[in-house]
Design a protein around this motif. Structure first.
Motif, short mmCIF file in Angstrom:
data_model
loop_
_atom_site.label_atom_id
_atom_site.label_comp_id
_atom_site.label_asym_id
_atom_site.label_seq_id
_atom_site.Cartn_x
_atom_site.Cartn_y
_atom_site.Cartn_z
N LEU A 158 0.84 -1.20 0.00
CA LEU A 158 0.00 0.00 0.00
C LEU A 158 0.88 1.25 0.00
CD1 LEU A 158 -2.86 1.15 0.12
CD2 LEU A 158 -2.76 0.97 2.61
N ASP A 159 0.51 2.20 -0.84
CA ASP A 159 1.37 3.36 -1.08
C ASP A 159 0.55 4.64 -1.07
OD1 ASP A 159 3.68 4.78 -1.67
OD2 ASP A 159 4.01 3.82 -3.62
N LEU B 7 -3.71 16.59 -2.79
CA LEU B 7 -4.40 15.35 -3.13
C LEU B 7 -3.48 14.16 -2.91
CD1 LEU B 7 -6.74 14.79 -6.16
CD2 LEU B 7 -4.94 13.12 -5.69
N ASN B 8 -3.97 13.17 -2.19
CA ASN B 8 -3.27 11.90 -2.00
C ASN B 8 -4.09 10.81 -2.68
OD1 ASN B 8 -1.96 9.58 -1.21
ND2 ASN B 8 -1.97 10.04 0.98
N ASP B 9 -3.60 10.31 -3.79
CA ASP B 9 -4.29 9.25 -4.51
C ASP B 9 -3.69 7.91 -4.06
OD1 ASP B 9 -6.31 8.44 -6.22
OD2 ASP B 9 -4.97 8.28 -7.92
N TRP B 10 -4.23 7.37 -2.97
CA TRP B 10 -3.73 6.14 -2.38
C TRP B 10 -3.66 5.04 -3.45
CZ3 TRP B 10 -2.31 6.73 2.69
CH2 TRP B 10 -2.88 7.81 3.38
N SER B 11 -2.65 4.19 -3.36
CA SER B 11 -2.38 3.23 -4.43
C SER B 11 -2.02 1.87 -3.87
CB SER B 11 -1.24 3.75 -5.31
OG SER B 11 -0.96 2.87 -6.36
N LYS C 234 -6.84 1.71 -7.53
CA LYS C 234 -6.83 3.16 -7.37
C LYS C 234 -8.18 3.76 -7.00
CE LYS C 234 -3.87 5.27 -7.90
NZ LYS C 234 -2.82 5.93 -8.65
N VAL C 235 -9.21 2.93 -6.78
CA VAL C 235 -10.55 3.50 -6.57
C VAL C 235 -11.02 3.42 -5.13
CG1 VAL C 235 -11.27 3.03 -8.94
CG2 VAL C 235 -11.71 1.31 -7.18
N ASP D 172 15.39 12.41 -2.44
CA ASP D 172 14.49 12.82 -1.35
C ASP D 172 13.33 13.67 -1.85
OD1 ASP D 172 15.83 15.15 -1.96
OD2 ASP D 172 16.49 15.57 0.10
N GLN D 173 13.20 13.80 -3.18
CA GLN D 173 12.08 14.54 -3.77
C GLN D 173 11.07 13.61 -4.43
OE1 GLN D 173 14.38 17.10 -6.42
NE2 GLN D 173 14.14 18.83 -5.02
N ARG D 174 11.16 12.33 -4.16
CA ARG D 174 10.25 11.37 -4.77
C ARG D 174 8.91 11.38 -4.06
NH1 ARG D 174 14.87 6.61 -5.32
NH2 ARG D 174 16.09 7.66 -6.95
N GLY D 175 7.83 11.22 -4.84
CA GLY D 175 6.48 11.43 -4.31
C GLY D 175 5.69 10.17 -4.02
N SER D 176 6.38 9.04 -3.80
CA SER D 176 5.70 7.79 -3.45
C SER D 176 6.68 6.88 -2.74
CB SER D 176 5.15 7.09 -4.70
OG SER D 176 6.21 6.64 -5.53
N LEU D 177 6.16 5.94 -1.95
CA LEU D 177 7.04 4.97 -1.31
C LEU D 177 7.63 4.00 -2.33
CD1 LEU D 177 5.20 4.13 2.03
CD2 LEU D 177 7.48 5.12 1.78
N LEU D 178 6.90 3.73 -3.40
CA LEU D 178 7.44 2.88 -4.46
C LEU D 178 8.79 3.40 -4.92
CD1 LEU D 178 6.94 0.55 -6.55
CD2 LEU D 178 5.95 2.31 -8.04
N GLU D 179 8.90 4.73 -5.07
CA GLU D 179 10.16 5.33 -5.49
C GLU D 179 11.14 5.48 -4.33
OE1 GLU D 179 9.36 8.75 -8.48
OE2 GLU D 179 7.54 8.47 -7.28
#
Length: 423
Positions: A204-205, A239-243, A261-262, A365-372
């Motif tokens: 979960l991200d 906006l946080n689009d949980w993934s 994504k929904v 340190d500028q990445r916008g998701s935990l995946l990255e």
């Protein structure tokens, strides 16, 4: 009369220089109180909320010739009145809050009814979301994800540099900051498995995004120019689009994300107007190859907007910052996204919400998701004796965002969500 964006303007309400909500901002939201549970429209000023419905009832504020637009549970009726009314209303609110204007300042009775401490109000979803579309418009983010899944030589798909990639999400699960988000269930198929199983998401991200709130409609069968699309944008929200990365990995071929994504999209309760952000407009990255003519830009359609992400695990006493980036890095601008959205003749509606797509910068340190940030789980984030590759139950994510002016900032407040266990 001074323009509402004048950095020299001062409110009769004390506002700290680090506050998100000086007189130069005046973002719109919807609130209620324990004494009056009716939802109505207000603006944030310092540590207070100004009740626009009370000002309207007192005869101090009018939105064009419309009546009762602020005594509504969303800002949609106000947005429908159009950019000219938006601008005049903001100017009038600014004038009423000026330190040298006695109309509201010296009316003790009205002030007591219309000016409420922000800590004493309940904030609600500010917009009735007509439709939600999420884009994929950060070159850094798309490249990082592509490298992880396809290798460096095939990081970007051939269409990515020519078209703002997007998909239609679900307006029904857009929720206001503070709403807890339940871990989704879905079909999962690890690479080593022969068949899928059904169960709770394990990867979960979050996705750090800005939301664009469309304030004017377009007619089905028509296209938009750059100027028309810009004028249709009422404002922006965090906006946080949980993934659910593992659900998405199995389902996205051939038609893209669906259940991954929904299940939840969180937005901040304040909509910062496009007009308030005008001083912070900047040109985005050089686009190469040049976009097709309908996507060409003459305006500076990006914004110098700082963004922070913090994580608080159940063991933490204080949240820890895990990313800081900037909205200015976006390859495809919000205007280009809206122009493209309507380019087939798709009708846009008042209250449509466009997600910018994950916002990542060039540095790690500028990445916008935990995946990255965790590079697909290979490089866990460490916090003392805790490690995170993806979100665990009880974890809380919060975004903040602000544009820095000369002695003031135009901020967005916060969007926060805490993960509940799957059922």
């Amino acid at each position: 009369m001074s323009h509402p964006n004048d950095p020299k303007l001062r409110s009769f309400i004390p506002v700290e220089p680090t506050s998100d909500f000086p007189i130069q901002n005046l973002p719109y939201g919807v609130f209620s109180t324990s004494a009056d549970p009716a939802r109505r429209v207000g603006v944030a000023i310092g540590d207070h909320v100004l009740d626009l419905a009370a000002l309207e009832a007192a005869g101090l504020l009018a939105a064009g010739n419309a009546k009762g637009v602020f005594a509504q549970p969303s800002i949609n009726a106000f947005m429908a009145l159009g950019p000219d009314v938006w601008s005049k209303t903001r100017a009038r609110i600014s004038a009423l809050l000026r330190h040298d204007n006695a109309e509201l300042r010296d009316n003790a009775d009205l002030r007591s009814r219309a000016l409420l401490a922000r800590k004493d109000v309940q904030l609600h979803l500010p917009v009735t979301v007509a439709g939600f579309t999420d884009f994929y418009s950060s070159k850094e983010h798309a490249t990082n994800v592509g490298v992880m899944f396809r290798g460096k030589d095939n990081a970007l798909q051939p269409n990515w540099l020519h078209i703002p990639i997007g998909y239609n999400g679900r307006a029904s699960t857009v929720v206001v900051s503070g709403t807890k988000v339940r871990r989704p269930n879905g079909q999962l198929k690890p690479p080593t498995a022969e068949v899928p199983t059904f169960g709770p998401c394990k990867r979960l991200d979050f996705e750090l995004e800005m939301g664009v709130v469309v304030g004017q409609p377009s007619e089905m069968g028509t296209m938009l120019t750059e100027a028309q699309a810009d004028a249709m944008i009422f404002g922006f929200t965090l906006l946080n689009d949980w993934s659910a990365r593992d659900i998405q990995q199995w389902e996205y071929v051939p038609l893209g994300p669906f259940q991954a994504k929904v299940f939840g999209t969180s937005i901040s309760p304040w909509i910062v107007t496009r007009e308030a952000l005008e001083p912070f407009r900047v040109h985005g990255p050089q686009q190469d190859p040049q976009p097709l003519p309908y996507l060409a830009q003459k305006l500076a359609n990006n914004y110098d907007l700082n963004l922070d992400v913090t994580l608080r695990t159940p063991k933490m006493s204080q949240p820890q910052r895990i990313s800081r980036t900037n909205f200015k890095y976006m390859y495809w601008s919000s205007v280009q996204q809206l122009v493209h959205h309507a380019s087939s003749g798709c009708a846009m509606s008042v209250g449509d919400l466009l997600g910018s797509g994950t916002i990542s910068g060039p540095e790690k340190d500028q990445r916008g998701s935990l995946l990255e940030l965790s590079w697909g789980g290979a490089e866990p984030l460490t916090f003392g004796d805790e490690r995170r590759t993806f979100l665990e139950d009880g974890d809380s994510l919060a975004f903040t965002g602000w544009c820095q002016g000369d002695g003031y900032r135009v901020g967005f407040g916060e969007v926060e969500g805490t993960i509940l266990p799957a059922v």
